[in-house]
Design a protein around this motif. Structure first.
Motif, PDB file in Angstrom:
ATOM      1  N   ASP A  90      21.774  -2.460  11.877  1.00  0.00           N
ATOM      2  CA  ASP A  90      22.759  -1.721  12.394  1.00  0.00           C
ATOM      3  C   ASP A  90      23.134  -0.453  11.538  1.00  0.00           C
ATOM      4  O   ASP A  90      24.225   0.284  11.929  1.00  0.00           O
ATOM      5  CB  ASP A  90      24.184  -2.351  12.985  1.00  0.00           C
ATOM      6  CG  ASP A  90      24.766  -3.020  11.948  1.00  0.00           C
ATOM      7  OD1 ASP A  90      24.338  -3.002  10.648  1.00  0.00           O
ATOM      8  OD2 ASP A  90      26.053  -3.555  12.226  1.00  0.00           O
ATOM      9  N   GLY A  91      22.398  -0.344  10.609  1.00  0.00           N
ATOM     10  CA  GLY A  91      22.866   0.780   9.600  1.00  0.00           C
ATOM     11  C   GLY A  91      21.966   0.595   8.312  1.00  0.00           C
ATOM     12  O   GLY A  91      21.488  -0.574   7.821  1.00  0.00           O
ATOM     13  N   PRO A  92      22.180   1.652   7.252  1.00  0.00           N
ATOM     14  CA  PRO A  92      21.535   1.401   5.801  1.00  0.00           C
ATOM     15  C   PRO A  92      22.283   0.184   5.040  1.00  0.00           C
ATOM     16  O   PRO A  92      23.486  -0.050   5.330  1.00  0.00           O
ATOM     17  CB  PRO A  92      21.832   2.457   5.322  1.00  0.00           C
ATOM     18  CG  PRO A  92      22.799   3.318   5.936  1.00  0.00           C
ATOM     19  CD  PRO A  92      22.892   2.747   7.393  1.00  0.00           C
ATOM     20  N   CYS A  93      21.642  -0.501   4.094  1.00  0.00           N
ATOM     21  CA  CYS A  93      22.056  -1.350   3.323  1.00  0.00           C
ATOM     22  C   CYS A  93      22.822  -0.524   1.939  1.00  0.00           C
ATOM     23  O   CYS A  93      22.227   0.446   1.547  1.00  0.00           O
ATOM     24  CB  CYS A  93      21.010  -2.300   2.723  1.00  0.00           C
ATOM     25  SG  CYS A  93      20.126  -3.293   3.859  1.00  0.00           S
ATOM     26  N   SER A  94      23.555  -1.245   1.447  1.00  0.00           N
ATOM     27  CA  SER A  94      24.287  -0.712   0.019  1.00  0.00           C
ATOM     28  C   SER A  94      23.271  -1.213  -0.980  1.00  0.00           C
ATOM     29  O   SER A  94      23.147  -2.721  -1.226  1.00  0.00           O
ATOM     30  CB  SER A  94      25.790  -1.313   0.060  1.00  0.00           C
ATOM     31  OG  SER A  94      26.220  -0.936  -1.336  1.00  0.00           O
ATOM     32  N   PRO A  95      23.037  -0.591  -1.866  1.00  0.00           N
ATOM     33  CA  PRO A  95      21.889  -1.205  -3.048  1.00  0.00           C
ATOM     34  C   PRO A  95      22.444  -2.124  -3.780  1.00  0.00           C
ATOM     35  O   PRO A  95      22.059  -3.175  -4.154  1.00  0.00           O
ATOM     36  CB  PRO A  95      21.446   0.060  -3.772  1.00  0.00           C
ATOM     37  CG  PRO A  95      21.894   1.314  -2.817  1.00  0.00           C
ATOM     38  CD  PRO A  95      22.785   0.768  -1.898  1.00  0.00           C
ATOM     39  N   ALA A 125      22.269  -8.182   8.886  1.00  0.00           N
ATOM     40  CA  ALA A 125      20.824  -7.069   8.525  1.00  0.00           C
ATOM     41  C   ALA A 125      21.147  -5.587   8.722  1.00  0.00           C
ATOM     42  O   ALA A 125      22.117  -5.138   9.168  1.00  0.00           O
ATOM     43  CB  ALA A 125      20.186  -7.207  10.298  1.00  0.00           C
ATOM     44  N   CYS A 126      20.305  -5.179   7.696  1.00  0.00           N
ATOM     45  CA  CYS A 126      20.405  -3.599   7.255  1.00  0.00           C
ATOM     46  C   CYS A 126      19.276  -3.182   6.885  1.00  0.00           C
ATOM     47  O   CYS A 126      18.248  -3.918   6.715  1.00  0.00           O
ATOM     48  CB  CYS A 126      21.419  -3.423   6.382  1.00  0.00           C
ATOM     49  SG  CYS A 126      21.303  -4.440   4.911  1.00  0.00           S
ATOM     50  N   THR A 127      19.025  -1.807   6.740  1.00  0.00           N
ATOM     51  CA  THR A 127      17.796  -1.099   6.283  1.00  0.00           C
ATOM     52  C   THR A 127      17.949  -0.677   4.983  1.00  0.00           C
ATOM     53  O   THR A 127      18.887  -0.205   4.568  1.00  0.00           O
ATOM     54  CB  THR A 127      17.636   0.122   7.342  1.00  0.00           C
ATOM     55  OG1 THR A 127      17.524  -0.373   8.514  1.00  0.00           O
ATOM     56  CG2 THR A 127      15.988   0.725   6.900  1.00  0.00           C
ATOM     57  N   PHE A 128      16.831  -0.937   3.869  1.00  0.00           N
ATOM     58  CA  PHE A 128      16.911  -0.850   2.851  1.00  0.00           C
ATOM     59  C   PHE A 128      15.672  -0.016   2.296  1.00  0.00           C
ATOM     60  O   PHE A 128      14.653  -0.100   2.630  1.00  0.00           O
ATOM     61  CB  PHE A 128      16.911  -2.101   1.787  1.00  0.00           C
ATOM     62  CG  PHE A 128      17.028  -1.871   0.435  1.00  0.00           C
ATOM     63  CD1 PHE A 128      18.190  -1.124  -0.275  1.00  0.00           C
ATOM     64  CD2 PHE A 128      15.968  -2.168  -0.420  1.00  0.00           C
ATOM     65  CE1 PHE A 128      18.008  -0.751  -1.488  1.00  0.00           C
ATOM     66  CE2 PHE A 128      16.011  -1.925  -1.761  1.00  0.00           C
ATOM     67  CZ  PHE A 128      16.876  -1.263  -2.321  1.00  0.00           C
TER      68      PHE A 128
END
Length: 256
Positions: A90-95, A125-128
């Motif tokens: 549902d969005g980007p991951c925090s590194p 779940a997130c996008t990295f």
């Protein structure tokens, strides 16, 4: 005498026929009675056999057995596990929430060394975005720095989905050479031995693992021999030159 006396002498024929009739009748009644008795016993056995057929038919069509047979497929269907779909990002991951773990044990130094990494996060779940700016990887041998992604930008740039329940696998391809400021192709090769690979996402905690670099197996080259052409035989026989054919000898002359 006052008592009756028993008559003596032959009796009338009627008396003998009556006696014979009584004897024959008694014998007939006895035979008939035994026949009826035996017949009633056979009828009883036949009746039990006849009553067995409906019981068997009733057992075949027993509703209890039918209900148990109907419940068997239902139980089998319920035993099958249904796969739960994975959650979608549902969005980007925090590194700094991403953990990068190396996953290898032994690899051959064949110029294209694949080093897999497992990525996991704290979000469901997130996008990295995997790139040189979000990940740092280095390979060492003791205190000797062999290779680092800060000198050779070899981290593949791609977007991956990172989940907390499962791990996402990415692969880094290392050519087996040392890294330098220019990441030149003239750098020395890493020799066979034990190494440590360390990786971390930007702002995250680093993880490391050791692996063994072994020499590649020599390739076996099979050479196929071509069949040699057969020599053609000539019908003419070669004639040996006679000593008188030439006036002067060829080659060195033997001394006298």
């Amino acid at each position: 005498m006052s008592g009756a006396t028993r008559p003596r002498g032959p009796l009338p024929a009627r008396v003998y026929w009556v006696r014979r009739t009584l004897v024959l009748g008694t014998a007939f009644l006895l035979i008939f009675g035994f026949a009826r008795l035996l017949g009633s016993g056979n009828d009883g056995d036949g009746g039990s056999e006849g009553s067995g057929t409906p019981v068997a038919e009733q057992a075949a069509g027993d509703p209890t057995d039918q209900s148990s047979a109907d419940t068997t497929p239902t139980t089998t269907a319920k035993s099958k596990k249904t796969r739960t779909p994975l959650p979608q990002p549902d969005g980007p991951c925090s590194p700094d929430d991403i953990t990068v773990e190396p996953d290898l044990d032994r690899v051959a130094a064949d110029g294209s060394i694949e080093i897999p990494f497992l990525l996991s996060g704290t979000d469901e779940a997130c996008t990295f975005q995997v790139s040189n700016s979000t990940m740092v990887i280095k390979i060492t041998s003791g205190s000797d720095l062999i290779w680092t992604s800060q000198e050779c930008a070899k981290v593949p740039s791609e977007d991956v989905v990172v989940r907390s329940a499962t791990s996402t696998r990415i692969v880094l391809v290392w050519n087996g050479r040392r890294s330098d400021d220019d990441c030149s192709r003239t750098a020395k090769w890493a020799t066979a031995g034990w190494y440590h690979v360390e990786a971390a996402a930007l702002g995250g905690e680093p993880t490391s693992d050791k692996f063994e670099l072994v020499n590649p197996k020599p390739k076996t080259v099979y050479k196929t021999e071509k069949p040699k052409p057969k020599k053609k035989t000539s019908d003419k026989t070669s004639e040996k030159p006679s000593s008188s054919a030439s006036s002067s000898p060829s080659g060195a002359v033997e001394p006298n």
